[in-house]
Scaffold this motif. Structure first.
Motif, PDB file in Angstrom:
ATOM      1  N   VAL A 187       0.835  -1.202   0.000  1.00  0.00           N
ATOM      2  CA  VAL A 187       0.000   0.000   0.000  1.00  0.00           C
ATOM      3  C   VAL A 187       0.873   1.256   0.000  1.00  0.00           C
ATOM      4  CG1 VAL A 187      -1.703   1.314   1.323  1.00  0.00           C
ATOM      5  CG2 VAL A 187      -1.951  -1.171   1.073  1.00  0.00           C
ATOM      6  N   THR A 188       1.929   1.244   0.794  1.00  0.00           N
ATOM      7  CA  THR A 188       2.814   2.394   0.877  1.00  0.00           C
ATOM      8  C   THR A 188       3.467   2.682  -0.476  1.00  0.00           C
ATOM      9  OG1 THR A 188       3.238   1.748   3.144  1.00  0.00           O
ATOM     10  CG2 THR A 188       4.718   3.384   2.212  1.00  0.00           C
ATOM     11  N   THR A 189       3.963   1.636  -1.140  1.00  0.00           N
ATOM     12  CA  THR A 189       4.587   1.807  -2.453  1.00  0.00           C
ATOM     13  C   THR A 189       3.575   2.360  -3.454  1.00  0.00           C
ATOM     14  OG1 THR A 189       5.977  -0.089  -1.954  1.00  0.00           O
ATOM     15  CG2 THR A 189       5.907   0.622  -4.260  1.00  0.00           C
ATOM     16  N   GLU A 247       0.864   4.087  -2.922  1.00  0.00           N
ATOM     17  CA  GLU A 247       0.509   5.471  -2.616  1.00  0.00           C
ATOM     18  C   GLU A 247       1.622   6.449  -3.033  1.00  0.00           C
ATOM     19  OE1 GLU A 247      -2.412   5.366   1.287  1.00  0.00           O
ATOM     20  OE2 GLU A 247      -0.237   5.241   1.570  1.00  0.00           O
ATOM     21  N   SER A 248       2.870   6.029  -2.811  1.00  0.00           N
ATOM     22  CA  SER A 248       3.974   6.987  -3.023  1.00  0.00           C
ATOM     23  C   SER A 248       4.438   7.026  -4.481  1.00  0.00           C
ATOM     24  CB  SER A 248       5.143   6.622  -2.107  1.00  0.00           C
ATOM     25  OG  SER A 248       5.559   5.314  -2.416  1.00  0.00           O
ATOM     26  N   SER A 249       4.001   6.074  -5.277  1.00  0.00           N
ATOM     27  CA  SER A 249       4.481   6.037  -6.661  1.00  0.00           C
ATOM     28  C   SER A 249       3.777   7.110  -7.497  1.00  0.00           C
ATOM     29  CB  SER A 249       4.205   4.661  -7.271  1.00  0.00           C
ATOM     30  OG  SER A 249       4.316   4.721  -8.666  1.00  0.00           O
ATOM     31  N   SER A 250       4.547   7.742  -8.374  1.00  0.00           N
ATOM     32  CA  SER A 250       3.954   8.753  -9.252  1.00  0.00           C
ATOM     33  C   SER A 250       3.635   8.151 -10.623  1.00  0.00           C
ATOM     34  CB  SER A 250       4.901   9.945  -9.393  1.00  0.00           C
ATOM     35  OG  SER A 250       6.167   9.445  -9.785  1.00  0.00           O
ATOM     36  N   ASP A 251       3.895   6.849 -10.786  1.00  0.00           N
ATOM     37  CA  ASP A 251       3.578   6.176 -12.052  1.00  0.00           C
ATOM     38  C   ASP A 251       2.070   6.054 -12.246  1.00  0.00           C
ATOM     39  OD1 ASP A 251       6.224   5.799 -12.584  1.00  0.00           O
ATOM     40  OD2 ASP A 251       6.291   3.752 -11.744  1.00  0.00           O
ATOM     41  N   GLN A 252       1.705   5.686 -13.476  1.00  0.00           N
ATOM     42  CA  GLN A 252       0.328   5.277 -13.758  1.00  0.00           C
ATOM     43  C   GLN A 252       0.021   4.024 -12.940  1.00  0.00           C
ATOM     44  OE1 GLN A 252      -2.000   6.563 -16.398  1.00  0.00           O
ATOM     45  NE2 GLN A 252      -0.711   8.282 -15.769  1.00  0.00           N
ATOM     46  N   LEU A 253      -1.272   3.747 -12.754  1.00  0.00           N
ATOM     47  CA  LEU A 253      -1.647   2.644 -11.858  1.00  0.00           C
ATOM     48  C   LEU A 253      -1.005   1.293 -12.221  1.00  0.00           C
ATOM     49  CD1 LEU A 253      -3.274   1.964  -9.295  1.00  0.00           C
ATOM     50  CD2 LEU A 253      -5.078   1.177 -10.823  1.00  0.00           C
ATOM     51  N   PRO A 254      -1.067   0.864 -13.498  1.00  0.00           N
ATOM     52  CA  PRO A 254      -0.508  -0.482 -13.760  1.00  0.00           C
ATOM     53  C   PRO A 254       0.966  -0.591 -13.361  1.00  0.00           C
ATOM     54  CG  PRO A 254      -1.853   0.255 -15.605  1.00  0.00           C
ATOM     55  CD  PRO A 254      -1.718   1.438 -14.685  1.00  0.00           C
ATOM     56  N   GLN A 255       1.758   0.462 -13.670  1.00  0.00           N
ATOM     57  CA  GLN A 255       3.177   0.418 -13.314  1.00  0.00           C
ATOM     58  C   GLN A 255       3.363   0.519 -11.799  1.00  0.00           C
ATOM     59  OE1 GLN A 255       2.036   2.544 -15.895  1.00  0.00           O
ATOM     60  NE2 GLN A 255       2.485   0.784 -17.228  1.00  0.00           N
ATOM     61  N   ALA A 256       2.581   1.412 -11.201  1.00  0.00           N
ATOM     62  CA  ALA A 256       2.674   1.573  -9.744  1.00  0.00           C
ATOM     63  C   ALA A 256       2.296   0.256  -9.049  1.00  0.00           C
ATOM     64  CB  ALA A 256       1.740   2.695  -9.280  1.00  0.00           C
ATOM     65  N   TRP A 257       1.278  -0.386  -9.562  1.00  0.00           N
ATOM     66  CA  TRP A 257       0.830  -1.676  -8.990  1.00  0.00           C
ATOM     67  C   TRP A 257       1.954  -2.703  -9.078  1.00  0.00           C
ATOM     68  CZ3 TRP A 257      -4.142  -2.408  -6.915  1.00  0.00           C
ATOM     69  CH2 TRP A 257      -4.449  -3.728  -6.527  1.00  0.00           C
ATOM     70  N   GLU A 258       2.671  -2.688 -10.220  1.00  0.00           N
ATOM     71  CA  GLU A 258       3.758  -3.654 -10.395  1.00  0.00           C
ATOM     72  C   GLU A 258       4.865  -3.413  -9.371  1.00  0.00           C
ATOM     73  OE1 GLU A 258       4.731  -4.185 -14.594  1.00  0.00           O
ATOM     74  OE2 GLU A 258       6.641  -5.086 -13.926  1.00  0.00           O
ATOM     75  N   SER A 317       7.312  -4.905  -3.858  1.00  0.00           N
ATOM     76  CA  SER A 317       7.499  -4.711  -2.408  1.00  0.00           C
ATOM     77  C   SER A 317       6.851  -5.844  -1.622  1.00  0.00           C
ATOM     78  CB  SER A 317       6.857  -3.389  -1.957  1.00  0.00           C
ATOM     79  OG  SER A 317       7.368  -2.322  -2.713  1.00  0.00           O
ATOM     80  N   ALA A 318       5.658  -6.239  -2.022  1.00  0.00           N
ATOM     81  CA  ALA A 318       4.975  -7.342  -1.327  1.00  0.00           C
ATOM     82  C   ALA A 318       5.750  -8.645  -1.506  1.00  0.00           C
ATOM     83  CB  ALA A 318       3.547  -7.493  -1.869  1.00  0.00           C
ATOM     84  N   GLY A 319       6.353  -8.782  -2.701  1.00  0.00           N
ATOM     85  CA  GLY A 319       7.091 -10.010  -3.001  1.00  0.00           C
ATOM     86  C   GLY A 319       8.288 -10.197  -2.097  1.00  0.00           C
ATOM     87  N   VAL A 320       8.917  -9.094  -1.694  1.00  0.00           N
ATOM     88  CA  VAL A 320      10.078  -9.186  -0.796  1.00  0.00           C
ATOM     89  C   VAL A 320       9.655  -9.829   0.532  1.00  0.00           C
ATOM     90  CG1 VAL A 320      11.751  -7.846   0.516  1.00  0.00           C
ATOM     91  CG2 VAL A 320      11.245  -7.241  -1.867  1.00  0.00           C
TER      92      VAL A 320
END
Lengths: 564, 564
Positions: free
Chosen positions: B495-497, B499-510, B515-518
């Motif tokens: 969620v933090t990543t 929220e803080s990403s300035s990318d479009q949603l699909p890229q931000a989601w990736e 982050s979740a994968g770590v």
């Protein structure tokens, strides 16, 4: 397995004591078991019983509207005749005593002896044998009793409670016993207190079809399917074995044997219920739970009671017991009369003549030798017994002979002659050994003693005659013939050789021992062959019981005393 | 082990159906469980419940004088909120509803949600947590509930039956819960329906001291001594944990967990009884039998209820239920009003705007991808879960996601927008997945949907906001923080990543998935280390649950839809 144990020997009596202390409003302890705590009007008394390990059967069913008393034997072993006698005396309400039990050899023997003694005292006592297990024999009356005990006893008890006379109650019993049929399967055996291994094993994902509540072999093993397949097999089996004029109203009883739990029983019942209704039957008052268990054995049985106008109202009548309640029993008054808590009152010492007291001294010496010898070969006898039976023959013979010795010493000190000493020894043996062989040895000692009497000196002729009397008693009680692979195989040639020998007693006894030894040897060899062949934990029918071997040990031990 | 099974998935519902059919005079089935068959006057209703597998708890206690209803979850899994809501609605007698259950996380979540919904409908609903197991925590109110459920519910129910108002009943509950303490041991674990291996193992001739009724780890293992030594340990443990102003009158409850049988319980009680009396206590109305089981688990617990003037008469008051009866309940009239048998009535479709319906279509597509992915990794999730828990995480996530998809499709066809679709999907997930993670995912989906609404189109900003709302819901329900080795460890950085990403949603989601994968990777590695080290069947505290791994799988599956 059974884990909460103090001393395995005391397990059954501690369980009865704990049970009585947990249900003081329902039962009172008495030597041999429990009787109702409630004061009860004049009526035919129903005493139920058998071995322990089957709770709620049988002690859980004592109370108003149900049984008047329960005789509690050792685990899976018949109570002794004196236990049964004691409970019946305490339960007697002045209008006769019915003793109800499942059809097992040891129970038939001991309860029969108790009924005999009650009748000799003027009490109309009769035995009622429950025979519901359709897997155990073709002939309904030859079958053994399993979970059908519950409805058969309940209905019979309700007839007693209504104040019917004993002949009428017996007719009700015969009717409900005929219309009650059970069929069961086992998944895994239970472990006796103090034991490490289950009494039997079933292959994983299999079931023993028609297996008994002590692990008696079933019809066959088969793969365990779904709950609905088990439901189909049990329902179809019972529908194919309907009594005459069965009608369409049935009480189904789904009984868990111990570790097959409630949720499974409900799933199974859900399937059975559909199948019974599809067969056009009307289900009345179904029972799903644990009623006749076998310690922690895994398994389940279905019982159908085919109702008629006589049975249905008696089944539905009110009762209030520790483990089975229905309807409303009003306030009861507790009975506070004292009840005997030991076997003392069963045995009364009649003084013998001086000569017979000398014979009694020799008997005590012989019993000492027997007890020592049986203790020595206890594990070997257990090993032999584990092939055909439940492996307790060595323990039973050791306990029986030690109790017999202690009791013989006690009455001998009080002046007993030969007959009284052997009678006391026989009762003690039967009570402490448990099982069929305990009853048979008890009967043998008692008959041997009766032939000696309490007055005359024992000569060679009388002793030869006494051994024949003992053989007759065992044959008549146990019903076995030579060749049935029991103790009779050794006892019969022993007695015949002793009678036909013209030698003095010690020599004649030795020859007779030799004859018994031949049979004992044959038994050991046959057992060894079967023992090697059998699959793990699987009981083998047709395997000899080790009775011939232990008989041989006993007579050899007696011979060692005679030859001194 | 559990052997009588048709389909493992249907086992709990079949068991409830069979139970209801076996006791038609006592209970009636309703979606989620059972309610009393008897018509009942206006009073505070007591609904009890929890996972199945504990019969007679909880359904066996429904009837006059005791509970008004029981919610029946899956085996050892909390019922869903909609099951609880359904039973409470059917049991409501117009004076408020008390929901009583043992203090377990899943039950607290789901029963809490049900109470919330009832209150939103104007019904005064409150939760009552039983906390009797002294081995589970120092603070009495933090403890879990085991066999103390019986007396605590019985006493509370008797207060309801007397017509007391809800505040008074709650005071009675608090009093009896404070004065009820239990302590138990386990000898062997049970096997779930369809399973082949027990949930846990105890070394032969050992016992797990303080072990829970689902095999939760105990204080320690120790050698199993005599029955009297077990009696001493349990009695001494409870005497050392007396409540304030304990007094000297106690109701002892000796509870068998499933395959520790009646004769053993009586032997143990015989020893306990002497010890309690030696400690100067007066024993009132002891209970010895099976009350709160755990399928065929072997084990036993002792509960002491420290009586006072309020509790004693309520404990002794009459009741009539399938598994617990005392005193005389007069004739009852059966309630014949129709009861809902499905979840349908719980969900009502509110139509969404055209734009929100398009979002709902995308949600259905995403749920399809999630269900497919979770089915693929079900066994791997099960394997990871078996190290720390009961191994059902994969099955639960698969069932939950499939039920969520089916329900989302159903309401979408009826015109639902995004919020309604996700709300229905969340309820279905929670209900069918069972367990704590089912409740958390249900809450996450519902909160995500609530943020989207049923009217507005979903833009990138709203979706980012919705993921934060889902995280907040999970945190607030489950109480876990980052580092507690739960799904929060993956969800929070996700969620933090995002929220803080300035990318479009699909890229931000990736990036967020990365982050979740770590966290998911860390969980897998930690589990593998513990998994190799742990002894067979022994649960390890401190092992991560696989929630972070399954969370990562879910968001990756959703990402695959977003990027199209």
């Amino acid at each position: 397995m059974t884990r909460l144990v103090d001393n395995p020997d005391d397990f059954p009596s501690q369980a009865v004591a704990g049970f009585a202390s947990a249900f003081p409003g329902h039962v009172r302890p008495v030597f041999g078991g429990v009787v109702r705590a409630a004061r009860t009007h004049r009526k035919v008394a129903l005493v139920v019983g058998g071995g322990s390990g089957h709770y709620p059967a049988f002690a859980g069913w004592v109370g108003p509207g149900f049984a008047d008393g329960a005789v509690c034997g050792n685990i899976f072993s018949s109570p002794s005749a004196s236990q049964a006698y004691s409970v019946c005396k305490a339960a007697d309400r002045g209008a006769g005593v019915l003793i109800g039990f499942g059809n097992y050899a040891g129970d038939v023997l001991h309860f029969g002896q108790a009924a005999e003694r009650l009748r000799s005292e003027g009490i109309d006592a009769r035995c009622l044998l429950v025979t519901d297990d359709i897997a155990s024999a073709q002939d309904h009356l030859a079958r053994r009793g399993i979970a059908g005990d519950l409805p058969v006893f309940k209905v019979t008890a309700a007839a007693c409670e209504e104040g019917r006379d004993i002949d009428e109650v017996v007719r009700v019993f015969n009717r409900v016993n005929d219309r009650t049929r059970s069929f069961g399967v086992a998944f895994a055996g239970c472990t006796l207190p103090g034991g490490d291994e289950p009494l039997f094993r079933v292959k994983p994902h299999h079931m023993g079809v028609g297996m008994g509540i002590h692990g008696e072999p079933g019809i066959h093993d088969e793969a365990l399917g779904t709950a609905d397949e088990v439901a189909a097999m049990l329902v179809d089996g019972l529908l194919a074995d309907r009594p005459e004029n069965a009608g369409t109203r049935v009480v189904p009883i789904v009984n868990g044997l111990g570790s097959t739990k409630y949720e499974e029983l409900f799933v199974l019942w859900n399937d059975m219920c559909c199948r019974l209704e599809a067969a056009g039957l009307t289900i009345v008052d179904p029972q799903v739970g644990e009623f006749v268990t076998s310690l922690d054995m895994a398994g389940v049985s279905l019982t159908l009671v085919w109702l008629d106008d006589v049975i249905e109202p008696l089944w539905l009548a009110a009762c209030d017991t520790p483990a089975f309640r229905r309807g409303v029993i009003g306030q009861v008054e507790l009975d506070t009369t004292a009840l005997p808590q030991t076997a003392e009152h069963v045995s009364v010492v009649h003084p013998g003549s001086r000569a017979s007291q000398e014979t009694a001294d020799a008997i005590v010496t012989a019993l000492e030798a027997v007890a020592v010898r049986l203790a020595e070969c206890s594990s070997e006898l257990g090993r032999l017994d584990s092939v055909a039976g439940d492996g307790d023959h060595g323990i039973g013979m050791t306990r029986g002979s030690q109790a017999a010795l202690a009791e013989a010493r006690r009455v001998r000190e009080d002046g007993a002659g030969a007959a009284t000493t052997l009678n006391a020894a026989g009762s003690a043996w039967s009570e402490h050994a448990g099982g069929t062989s305990g009853a048979l040895w008890g009967a043998a000692l008692t008959a041997f003693g009766a032939a000696l009497g309490d007055d005359d000196p024992a000569d060679d002729h009388i002793i030869r005659h006494a051994t024949r009397a003992a053989l007759d008693a065992v044959t008549s009680l146990g019903g076995a013939k030579v060749g049935d692979k029991t103790m009779i195989d050794a006892m019969d040639p022993f007695v015949t050789t002793l009678e036909s020998s013209s030698d003095q007693l010690p020599q004649a006894w030795e020859s007779a021992c030799h004859s018994a030894g031949v049979a004992a040897q044959a038994t050991s060899e046959m057992t060894a062959r079967v023992g090697r062949a059998r699959p793990l934990g699987k009981k083998s029918l047709g395997t000899p019981d080790p009775g011939a071997v232990s008989f041989h040990e006993v007579v050899v031990a007696v011979g060692s005393v005679l030859s001194k």
